[in-house]
Write a protein that holds these residues in place. Structure first.
Motif, short mmCIF file in Angstrom:
data_model
loop_
_atom_site.label_atom_id
_atom_site.label_comp_id
_atom_site.label_asym_id
_atom_site.label_seq_id
_atom_site.Cartn_x
_atom_site.Cartn_y
_atom_site.Cartn_z
N SER A 243 -89.82 83.94 29.85
CA SER A 243 -89.22 82.49 29.96
C SER A 243 -88.38 81.81 28.91
N LEU A 244 -88.78 82.38 27.80
CA LEU A 244 -87.63 82.01 26.29
C LEU A 244 -86.43 81.86 26.31
N GLN A 245 -85.92 84.11 27.07
CA GLN A 245 -84.77 84.16 27.00
C GLN A 245 -83.96 83.37 28.70
N ARG A 246 -84.67 82.81 29.12
CA ARG A 246 -84.15 82.80 30.44
C ARG A 246 -83.70 81.39 31.18
N GLY A 247 -83.51 79.98 29.59
CA GLY A 247 -83.55 78.79 29.40
C GLY A 247 -83.55 78.04 27.93
N GLY A 248 -84.39 79.64 27.22
CA GLY A 248 -84.30 78.67 25.89
C GLY A 248 -86.22 77.82 25.78
N PRO A 249 -86.63 77.04 25.58
CA PRO A 249 -88.02 76.69 25.58
C PRO A 249 -88.04 75.50 26.16
N GLY A 250 -87.33 74.89 26.98
CA GLY A 250 -87.36 74.01 28.35
C GLY A 250 -87.86 75.20 29.93
N CYS A 251 -87.39 76.48 29.75
CA CYS A 251 -87.89 77.30 30.69
C CYS A 251 -89.30 78.07 30.40
N THR A 252 -89.53 77.66 29.80
CA THR A 252 -91.31 78.06 29.00
C THR A 252 -91.87 76.90 29.66
N VAL A 253 -91.21 75.80 29.63
CA VAL A 253 -92.26 74.82 29.78
C VAL A 253 -92.40 74.03 31.76
#
Length: 563
Positions: free
Chosen positions: A195-205
């Protein structure tokens, strides 16, 4: 709330448990911890003249991010306000289309706080490269190899942490990278650490919100060098192994951790080894590493309680500075004032009311080396956090608590929808597709023939004349209703009410095009689904709950990794 002499205004949404409070906590974890931010918050000192009294006074706070790192510890540090502000690193919390409404206040107007703690395996910079190994991944995109959701209860009496194994397979929502590249929602399952590669921490959240239905207000990240600096600043953390351990395989894999049986105090690079150890603990899986991280974080919390005292300002300075320099936070926590307010909230929770858990899981049918959320029990854990129920079983019913909110748990395939805000159409104008899912998840039982037709006829008799049976089938353990767009939410809830289903059975999903009723294994016969069992009041045993005061916890060493 803040202590005497605390400078500045209250952090956004963070107050002494009152309405509007929000946030959580971060911690050093697994194979690494949080990566580099996208810039620094500008300093806020008045460069042209003497600082205001509140800023001139050295800041008295509760170890700020340090308190976060150690799960709500209390302390105070004497560092200059402007200097600290200039060293806070931030990154955007970009949730895109994946926003949820804020957590609901309890009957007393107090609001829970939720923060996602992210440990990145970023190998960007000489220190991280030296500590991280794996030269083939130097300067590559980071992975969110450690993910922990921290929930601070509305009344500030307890704290719950849920870890998700990095090898978890789940669906990813639509996310956008900082450079504008768009990643559409995944059609299949993706490993969560991507997820971190797909849009930074916002994507992980956003991925966590998609899975759990828990609104998350903040994130915090830490990287390899951050783990080392924090362990050095505290002066070491006691950990225990039941045998001598040497985490190294014959082909050179492993963290390199080498400890004698019993309790040892670790710090610096050795602390990082502990948090990264997979080979040598329990069964040698990522799950075992998660359990070791929980033990470390609880021990770290207890050490901060002992050491973060006003009588030792020199040590407090090093602790506070190490914490600030180790962390990357979202823009909602970009000022010392905000971190201070947050740490004051965390201070209220005694270590004995901290509960560390791992998301209940099963081995994935798609990949025997990966896991998926365990049907039923994973959702029960998420539901308890959504409803602000302590995971340690010490909760008491809140006045005015909603009975429907504690009714049937939603399946793990998607979070329950938020209460409908759009009005429902008249029943006769609501198209409903009815799908036979009576075999349950994993096709454990054969489906009941013609069940979709029977329930469609039941809906027609209740005025939903556009209800029809779907030729497709599915498998669900509990009956639920899914809808595609927000303007269908009211209609979906109207169908649920007509059938006597709880609001938690209604979900928004990209897997359907309209209001779709999945008749689950709990409704194989009759005109009403089987009433659900009473909701859980403590974390299931499969979550491996660990209490913050448990000083006897000791990691089981894997066979073949002793010396």
């Amino acid at each position: 709330m803040r202590g005497e002499g605390a400078p500045g205004a209250a952090a956004d949404g963070i107050s002494g448990g009152g309405a509007g409070a929000s946030a959580g906590i971060p911690g050093p974890r697994g194979e690494a911890a949080g990566g580099g931010g996208k810039g620094r918050a500008a300093g806020t000192g008045d460069a042209g003249g003497p600082p205001r009294r509140g800023k001139r006074r050295v800041l008295r706070w509760v170890a700020s991010v340090t308190a976060l790192l150690i799960l709500g510890t209390a302390g105070a540090g004497y560092l200059y306000y402007t200097y600290l502000n200039g060293n806070i690193r931030t990154d955007a919390l970009n949730l895109g289309d994946n926003k949820l409404s804020a957590p609901r206040p309890n009957a007393f107007g107090q609001t829970p706080l939720n923060i996602l703690l992210i440990g990145s395996d970023a190998r960007d910079g000489e220190e991280n490269k030296a500590l991280g190994g794996a030269k083939d991944s130097f300067d590559g995109p980071p992975l969110a190899d450690v993910q922990m959701l921290l929930h601070l209860s509305a009344d500030r009496s307890n704290m719950s942490v849920i870890s998700m194994p990095r090898d978890t397979l789940l669906k990813m929502p639509k996310c956008t990278e900082p450079n504008g590249k768009v990643h559409q929602a995944s059609k299949g399952l993706v490993q969560t650490n991507e997820s971190l590669q797909r849009g930074g921490p916002g994507c992980t959240v956003a991925t966590w919100q998609e899975l759990t239905g828990i609104p998350i207000q903040h994130f915090m990240m830490i990287d390899f060098k951050g783990v080392v600096s924090m362990a050095d600043a505290i002066g070491g953390v006691p950990v225990c192994v039941d045998k001598n351990v040497n985490s190294r395989t014959r082909d050179g894999k492993g963290s390199g951790l080498k400890l004698p049986a019993g309790t040892s105090t670790i710090q610096g690079e050795q602390a990082l080894q502990w948090l990264r150890t997979r080979y040598g603990f329990e069964d040698g899986t990522d799950i075992a590493r998660t359990h070791a991280q929980h033990m470390y974080m609880n021990a770290l919390a207890r050490e901060f309680r002992k050491n973060a005292k006003l009588s030792n300002p020199v040590k407090l300075n090093s602790l506070a500075q190490a914490a600030i320099e180790a962390m990357v936070v979202d823009n909602g926590l970009n000022k010392i004032d905000k971190l201070y307010d947050l740490s004051m909230e965390l201070k209220k929770v005694p270590t004995g009311r901290i509960t560390m858990t791992t998301m209940p899981w099963i081995w994935s049918p798609q990949d025997s080396n990966r896991v998926e959320p365990k049907p039923g029990e994973a959702e029960e854990l998420f539901r308890m956090v959504r409803e602000d129920i302590p995971l340690d079983g010490q909760g008491t019913p809140q006045p005015g608590a909603s009975a429907s909110a504690a009714a049937s748990p939603a399946p793990t395939s998607a979070p329950p929808s938020q209460p409908a805000t759009d009005p429902a159409a008249p029943p006769a104008k609501i198209p409903v597709m009815v799908r036979n899912a009576t075999g349950g998840k994993g096709a454990a039982e054969s489906k009941v023939k013609n069940r979709a037709n029977e329930i469609a006829a039941l809906l027609v008799s209740k005025g939903f004349t556009k209800a029809v049976a779907d030729s497709q089938t599915a498998g669900e353990d509990t009956t639920l209703i899914r809808y595609a767009s927000l303007d269908q939410a009211g209609d979906a809830h109207a169908v649920a009410a007509a059938l006597g289903l709880p609001p938690t059975a209604v979900q928004r999903s990209t897997d359907v095009s309209g209001v779709t009723l999945f008749v689950g294994k709990d409704w194989r016969t009759g005109n009403a689904p089987t009433p659900p069992p009473p909701p859980a009041t403590k974390a299931p045993d499969s979550a491996r709950p660990l209490n913050g005061d448990d000083e006897k916890a000791c990691m089981k060493v894997q066979d073949g990794f002793t010396w």
